[in-house]
Design an enzyme around this catalytic site. Structure first.
Site, PDB file in Angstrom:
ATOM      1  N   ASP A   1       0.777  -1.113  -0.354  1.00  0.00           N
ATOM      2  CA  ASP A   1      -0.155  -0.046   0.294  1.00  0.00           C
ATOM      3  C   ASP A   1       0.828   1.798   0.227  1.00  0.00           C
ATOM      4  O   ASP A   1       2.159   1.006   1.042  1.00  0.00           O
ATOM      5  CB  ASP A   1      -0.980  -0.049   1.377  1.00  0.00           C
TER       6      ASP A   1
ATOM      7  N   ARG B   1      -7.662  13.472   5.541  1.00  0.00           N
ATOM      8  CA  ARG B   1      -7.565  11.667   5.290  1.00  0.00           C
ATOM      9  C   ARG B   1      -9.255  10.724   5.484  1.00  0.00           C
ATOM     10  O   ARG B   1      -8.973   9.894   4.723  1.00  0.00           O
ATOM     11  CB  ARG B   1      -6.031  11.463   5.696  1.00  0.00           C
TER      12      ARG B   1
ATOM     13  N   TYR C   1      -0.163   5.037   0.461  1.00  0.00           N
ATOM     14  CA  TYR C   1      -0.473   5.759   1.311  1.00  0.00           C
ATOM     15  C   TYR C   1      -0.916   5.696   2.150  1.00  0.00           C
ATOM     16  O   TYR C   1      -1.852   4.818   3.005  1.00  0.00           O
ATOM     17  CB  TYR C   1      -1.910   6.607   0.786  1.00  0.00           C
TER      18      TYR C   1
ATOM     19  N   SER D   1      -2.286   0.542  -5.691  1.00  0.00           N
ATOM     20  CA  SER D   1      -2.610   1.619  -4.234  1.00  0.00           C
ATOM     21  C   SER D   1      -3.922   2.237  -5.097  1.00  0.00           C
ATOM     22  O   SER D   1      -4.532   1.606  -5.901  1.00  0.00           O
ATOM     23  CB  SER D   1      -2.231   2.489  -4.791  1.00  0.00           C
ATOM     24  N   ASN D   2      -5.557   2.735  -4.143  1.00  0.00           N
ATOM     25  CA  ASN D   2      -6.296   3.219  -4.452  1.00  0.00           C
ATOM     26  C   ASN D   2      -5.869   4.926  -5.422  1.00  0.00           C
ATOM     27  O   ASN D   2      -6.894   4.938  -6.637  1.00  0.00           O
ATOM     28  CB  ASN D   2      -7.295   3.584  -3.829  1.00  0.00           C
TER      29      ASN D   2
END
Length: 223
Positions: free
Chosen positions: A8, A39, A10, A115-116
């Site tokens: 991942d 966030r 972030y 990741s997104n």
């Protein structure tokens, strides 16, 4: 069989709370609160868009969350300043343990960033921190237009990394990401950066828990 590692980005490799320093110009002593809410809502908005099947780039979620966080604190931003903060998000600082750990693991496992975030955003934030070259490849949810923790995302990362017939392990500081990966049948290591952070009790446990990426090499050998 060689294990593939999917990191991942972030919260695990780079620190979203690094924005609090820049936000001090706009929010003063409320900067950390704004950054934390930014966030929180960034993730919430992505979760909701995934469930609603109204996918938008993670950067859109990030901008919308920034606006929400500022409005909640009764603060405003000019369009120019908002754009500047969004640009700065592409240069989030890496955690101190990220680069040394990746360098150590690079010759031992296939490493992927997962990741997104979109590919352009990942290339910029990882490149800014000299992390990009440590990876064999990048995997973005943008390819299938949904977000973690949709099970389809974890199935896709297997396909994208070629890890159908060998173990795939997610490394993430986000408990919801770890739970999502474990529910989908992946191994998943939780990076508990905050000792006060509680792992949700869903009856789904991480494969291992570490407090720093510096512990990852030894932990992987013991999985």
């Amino acid at each position: 069989m060689s294990m593939t590692l999917a990191f991942d980005v972030y919260g695990t490799l780079v620190d979203p709370m690094g924005m609090s320093r820049l936000l001090a110009e706009d929010a003063g002593d409320r900067a950390e609160g704004v950054a934390a809410l930014w966030r929180e809502k960034q993730l919430e908005f992505s979760f909701r868009k995934g469930l609603m099947k109204v996918y938008e780039d993670f950067g859109v979620c990030t901008r919308q969350a920034l606006r929400y966080a500022m409005a909640t604190h009764k603060l405003t931003l000019s369009e120019e300043r908002e754009n500047a903060l969004m640009a700065a998000y592409l240069s989030l600082p890496a955690f101190d343990d990220a680069l040394p750990a990746l360098k150590t693991l690079k010759g031992q496992y296939p490493l992927f960033a997962f990741s997104n975030g979109s590919y352009p955003a990942l290339e910029k934030v990882l490149g800014h921190n000299d992390l990009l070259e440590q990876f064999k490849g990048l995997v973005s949810v943008d390819d299938i237009k949904t977000f973690k923790p949709d099970p389809a995302v974890y199935t896709y990362v297997r396909r994208a990394t070629g890890a159908w017939e060998k173990p795939l392990c997610l490394v993430s500081s986000n408990a919801w990401d770890v739970i999502g990966a474990r529910a989908a049948g992946l191994l998943a290591i939780w990076v508990q950066r905050d000792p006060d952070k509680v792992f949700e009790d869903w009856g789904i446990q991480p494969s291992a828990v570490i407090s720093s990426l510096s512990e990852l090499e030894l932990t992987l050998k013991n999985l």
